[in-house]
Scaffold this motif. Structure first.
Motif, PDB file in Angstrom:
ATOM      1  N   LEU A 219       0.819  -1.200   0.000  1.00  0.00           N
ATOM      2  CA  LEU A 219       0.000   0.000   0.000  1.00  0.00           C
ATOM      3  C   LEU A 219       0.856   1.254   0.000  1.00  0.00           C
ATOM      4  CD1 LEU A 219      -2.604  -1.064   2.704  1.00  0.00           C
ATOM      5  CD2 LEU A 219      -2.831  -1.210   0.209  1.00  0.00           C
ATOM      6  N   GLY A 220       0.367   2.308  -0.620  1.00  0.00           N
ATOM      7  CA  GLY A 220       1.033   3.598  -0.557  1.00  0.00           C
ATOM      8  C   GLY A 220       0.762   4.248   0.788  1.00  0.00           C
ATOM      9  N   TRP A 221       1.621   5.155   1.199  1.00  0.00           N
ATOM     10  CA  TRP A 221       1.439   5.834   2.483  1.00  0.00           C
ATOM     11  C   TRP A 221       2.143   7.184   2.449  1.00  0.00           C
ATOM     12  CZ3 TRP A 221       5.845   7.228   5.032  1.00  0.00           C
ATOM     13  CH2 TRP A 221       7.021   6.598   4.621  1.00  0.00           C
ATOM     14  N   LYS A 222       1.805   8.031   3.397  1.00  0.00           N
ATOM     15  CA  LYS A 222       2.548   9.247   3.694  1.00  0.00           C
ATOM     16  C   LYS A 222       2.490   9.416   5.202  1.00  0.00           C
ATOM     17  CE  LYS A 222      -1.343  12.287   2.712  1.00  0.00           C
ATOM     18  NZ  LYS A 222      -2.154  11.436   1.845  1.00  0.00           N
ATOM     19  N   LEU A 223       3.483  10.044   5.754  1.00  0.00           N
ATOM     20  CA  LEU A 223       3.512  10.315   7.179  1.00  0.00           C
ATOM     21  C   LEU A 223       2.881  11.684   7.389  1.00  0.00           C
ATOM     22  CD1 LEU A 223       4.455   9.571  10.034  1.00  0.00           C
ATOM     23  CD2 LEU A 223       6.624  10.681   9.496  1.00  0.00           C
ATOM     24  N   VAL A 224       1.865  11.763   8.240  1.00  0.00           N
ATOM     25  CA  VAL A 224       1.174  13.021   8.521  1.00  0.00           C
ATOM     26  C   VAL A 224       1.566  13.480   9.917  1.00  0.00           C
ATOM     27  CG1 VAL A 224      -1.053  14.172   8.715  1.00  0.00           C
ATOM     28  CG2 VAL A 224      -0.743  12.334   7.035  1.00  0.00           C
ATOM     29  N   ILE A 225       1.988  14.742  10.013  1.00  0.00           N
ATOM     30  CA  ILE A 225       2.438  15.297  11.289  1.00  0.00           C
ATOM     31  C   ILE A 225       1.598  16.514  11.626  1.00  0.00           C
ATOM     32  CG2 ILE A 225       4.397  16.351  12.497  1.00  0.00           C
ATOM     33  CD1 ILE A 225       6.217  14.676  10.662  1.00  0.00           C
ATOM     34  N   ASP A 226       0.964  16.491  12.801  1.00  0.00           N
ATOM     35  CA  ASP A 226       0.216  17.658  13.281  1.00  0.00           C
ATOM     36  C   ASP A 226       1.208  18.748  13.641  1.00  0.00           C
ATOM     37  OD1 ASP A 226      -2.079  16.184  12.961  1.00  0.00           O
ATOM     38  OD2 ASP A 226      -2.376  15.802  15.096  1.00  0.00           O
ATOM     39  N   SER A 227       0.801  19.997  13.398  1.00  0.00           N
ATOM     40  CA  SER A 227       1.736  21.103  13.603  1.00  0.00           C
ATOM     41  C   SER A 227       1.007  22.370  14.012  1.00  0.00           C
ATOM     42  CB  SER A 227       2.526  21.346  12.318  1.00  0.00           C
ATOM     43  OG  SER A 227       1.657  21.654  11.249  1.00  0.00           O
ATOM     44  N   GLY A 228       1.787  23.344  14.434  1.00  0.00           N
ATOM     45  CA  GLY A 228       1.278  24.678  14.713  1.00  0.00           C
ATOM     46  C   GLY A 228       1.546  25.618  13.552  1.00  0.00           C
ATOM     47  N   ASP A 229       2.562  25.319  12.745  1.00  0.00           N
ATOM     48  CA  ASP A 229       2.905  26.107  11.555  1.00  0.00           C
ATOM     49  C   ASP A 229       3.419  25.134  10.504  1.00  0.00           C
ATOM     50  OD1 ASP A 229       3.980  27.731   9.561  1.00  0.00           O
ATOM     51  OD2 ASP A 229       4.839  29.161  10.979  1.00  0.00           O
ATOM     52  N   ALA A 230       2.497  24.614   9.696  1.00  0.00           N
ATOM     53  CA  ALA A 230       2.816  23.554   8.733  1.00  0.00           C
ATOM     54  C   ALA A 230       3.945  23.952   7.792  1.00  0.00           C
ATOM     55  CB  ALA A 230       1.564  23.176   7.940  1.00  0.00           C
ATOM     56  N   SER A 231       3.897  25.158   7.260  1.00  0.00           N
ATOM     57  CA  SER A 231       4.917  25.572   6.289  1.00  0.00           C
ATOM     58  C   SER A 231       6.303  25.643   6.917  1.00  0.00           C
ATOM     59  CB  SER A 231       4.548  26.915   5.668  1.00  0.00           C
ATOM     60  OG  SER A 231       3.398  26.766   4.852  1.00  0.00           O
ATOM     61  N   ALA A 232       6.405  26.193   8.116  1.00  0.00           N
ATOM     62  CA  ALA A 232       7.705  26.294   8.780  1.00  0.00           C
ATOM     63  C   ALA A 232       8.248  24.911   9.135  1.00  0.00           C
ATOM     64  CB  ALA A 232       7.599  27.160  10.035  1.00  0.00           C
ATOM     65  N   LEU A 233       7.381  24.017   9.605  1.00  0.00           N
ATOM     66  CA  LEU A 233       7.842  22.677   9.959  1.00  0.00           C
ATOM     67  C   LEU A 233       8.232  21.896   8.706  1.00  0.00           C
ATOM     68  CD1 LEU A 233       8.376  21.294  12.612  1.00  0.00           C
ATOM     69  CD2 LEU A 233       6.129  20.224  12.461  1.00  0.00           C
ATOM     70  N   ALA A 234       7.509  22.086   7.600  1.00  0.00           N
ATOM     71  CA  ALA A 234       7.888  21.452   6.336  1.00  0.00           C
ATOM     72  C   ALA A 234       9.263  21.950   5.888  1.00  0.00           C
ATOM     73  CB  ALA A 234       6.832  21.725   5.267  1.00  0.00           C
ATOM     74  N   ASP A 235       9.510  23.239   6.035  1.00  0.00           N
ATOM     75  CA  ASP A 235      10.829  23.783   5.679  1.00  0.00           C
ATOM     76  C   ASP A 235      11.930  23.112   6.495  1.00  0.00           C
ATOM     77  OD1 ASP A 235       9.716  25.562   3.835  1.00  0.00           O
ATOM     78  OD2 ASP A 235       9.855  27.293   5.179  1.00  0.00           O
ATOM     79  N   PHE A 236      11.701  22.959   7.808  1.00  0.00           N
ATOM     80  CA  PHE A 236      12.698  22.320   8.672  1.00  0.00           C
ATOM     81  C   PHE A 236      12.977  20.895   8.199  1.00  0.00           C
ATOM     82  CE2 PHE A 236      13.554  19.252  12.014  1.00  0.00           C
ATOM     83  CZ  PHE A 236      14.754  19.726  12.520  1.00  0.00           C
ATOM     84  N   TRP A 237      11.921  20.085   8.039  1.00  0.00           N
ATOM     85  CA  TRP A 237      12.122  18.685   7.696  1.00  0.00           C
ATOM     86  C   TRP A 237      12.666  18.509   6.288  1.00  0.00           C
ATOM     87  CZ3 TRP A 237      13.020  14.979  10.814  1.00  0.00           C
ATOM     88  CH2 TRP A 237      12.554  15.056  12.124  1.00  0.00           C
ATOM     89  N   ALA A 238      12.292  19.376   5.354  1.00  0.00           N
ATOM     90  CA  ALA A 238      12.863  19.299   4.008  1.00  0.00           C
ATOM     91  C   ALA A 238      14.375  19.528   4.077  1.00  0.00           C
ATOM     92  CB  ALA A 238      12.204  20.313   3.079  1.00  0.00           C
ATOM     93  N   ALA A 239      14.796  20.526   4.831  1.00  0.00           N
ATOM     94  CA  ALA A 239      16.229  20.803   4.974  1.00  0.00           C
ATOM     95  C   ALA A 239      16.928  19.679   5.739  1.00  0.00           C
ATOM     96  CB  ALA A 239      16.438  22.145   5.678  1.00  0.00           C
ATOM     97  N   ALA A 240      16.287  19.153   6.782  1.00  0.00           N
ATOM     98  CA  ALA A 240      16.898  18.095   7.587  1.00  0.00           C
ATOM     99  C   ALA A 240      17.122  16.822   6.772  1.00  0.00           C
ATOM    100  CB  ALA A 240      16.029  17.789   8.809  1.00  0.00           C
ATOM    101  N   LEU A 241      16.165  16.472   5.918  1.00  0.00           N
ATOM    102  CA  LEU A 241      16.219  15.213   5.174  1.00  0.00           C
ATOM    103  C   LEU A 241      16.736  15.349   3.749  1.00  0.00           C
ATOM    104  CD1 LEU A 241      12.774  13.733   6.294  1.00  0.00           C
ATOM    105  CD2 LEU A 241      15.055  13.116   7.158  1.00  0.00           C
ATOM    106  N   GLY A 242      16.904  16.581   3.268  1.00  0.00           N
ATOM    107  CA  GLY A 242      17.279  16.768   1.870  1.00  0.00           C
ATOM    108  C   GLY A 242      16.111  16.525   0.935  1.00  0.00           C
ATOM    109  N   TYR A 243      14.887  16.713   1.424  1.00  0.00           N
ATOM    110  CA  TYR A 243      13.666  16.551   0.631  1.00  0.00           C
ATOM    111  C   TYR A 243      13.315  17.882  -0.022  1.00  0.00           C
ATOM    112  CZ  TYR A 243      12.223  11.866   2.227  1.00  0.00           C
ATOM    113  OH  TYR A 243      12.120  10.518   2.451  1.00  0.00           O
ATOM    114  N   GLU A 244      12.294  17.875  -0.867  1.00  0.00           N
ATOM    115  CA  GLU A 244      11.807  19.086  -1.513  1.00  0.00           C
ATOM    116  C   GLU A 244      10.435  19.441  -0.968  1.00  0.00           C
ATOM    117  OE1 GLU A 244      11.917  18.638  -5.753  1.00  0.00           O
ATOM    118  OE2 GLU A 244      14.053  18.185  -5.747  1.00  0.00           O
ATOM    119  N   VAL A 245      10.228  20.719  -0.706  1.00  0.00           N
ATOM    120  CA  VAL A 245       8.899  21.181  -0.312  1.00  0.00           C
ATOM    121  C   VAL A 245       8.034  21.157  -1.567  1.00  0.00           C
ATOM    122  CG1 VAL A 245       7.540  23.116   0.588  1.00  0.00           C
ATOM    123  CG2 VAL A 245       9.819  22.642   1.534  1.00  0.00           C
TER     124      VAL A 245
END
Length: 150
Positions: A3-29
């Motif tokens: 099955l396909g999946w994605k990890l969903v993370i609850d946040s207070g500021d989705a865009s800022a947290l996405a920026d952090f994790w993209a930089a941490a993992l080398g992913y793309e926003v």
């Protein structure tokens, strides 16, 4: 069948947290701006559903990141492989995560990884040394979600 999946993370500021994790993992926003334009033009969403982050239109309260090598839909910007979705929720984090991410350094690179993550806004919480399991750090992202750097 897998099955396909994605990890969903609850946040207070989705865009800022996405920026952090993209930089941490080398992913793309992900960039949903083309999809948002289509939905706005068709009257399927209103302006109140849209925000701007780093000069791009985003869905208010949502952001996603994807692995740079995985396929994605050109029309929507949505990844079709390894991805994480961040969604704003009204309540703050209240306890220890029951699920967390482990980030693995290159051999001998743990100190550099931890220093880089701290530069992005992470915090060291606890150093661990579990014999054959090795040495690692329990850390927190900018919103307090625990993860490990090993």
């Amino acid at each position: 069948m897998a099955l396909g999946w994605k990890l969903v993370i609850d946040s207070g500021d989705a865009s800022a947290l996405a920026d952090f994790w993209a930089a941490a993992l080398g992913y793309e926003v992900e960039d949903p701006s083309a999809l948002i334009e289509q939905l706005l033009a068709a009257g399927r969403i209103g302006a109140e559903a849209v925000a701007e982050h780093r000069g791009r239109k985003t869905f208010r309260g949502y952001a996603a990141i994807r692995h740079p090598d995985d396929p994605f839909d050109q029309a929507s910007g949505v990844g079709q492989g390894r991805r994480m979705l961040f969604q704003d929720v009204p309540e703050g984090k209240s306890g220890k995560n029951r699920l967390h991410i482990d980030i693995h350094s290159e051999p001998g690179g743990l100190d550099d990884l931890v220093t880089r993550l701290e530069g992005l806004g992470a915090t060291r919480v606890l150093e661990q040394d579990k014999g054959p399991a090795g040495h690692w750090w329990v850390m927190q992202d900018p919103e307090g979600n625990e993860f490990c750097a090993a």
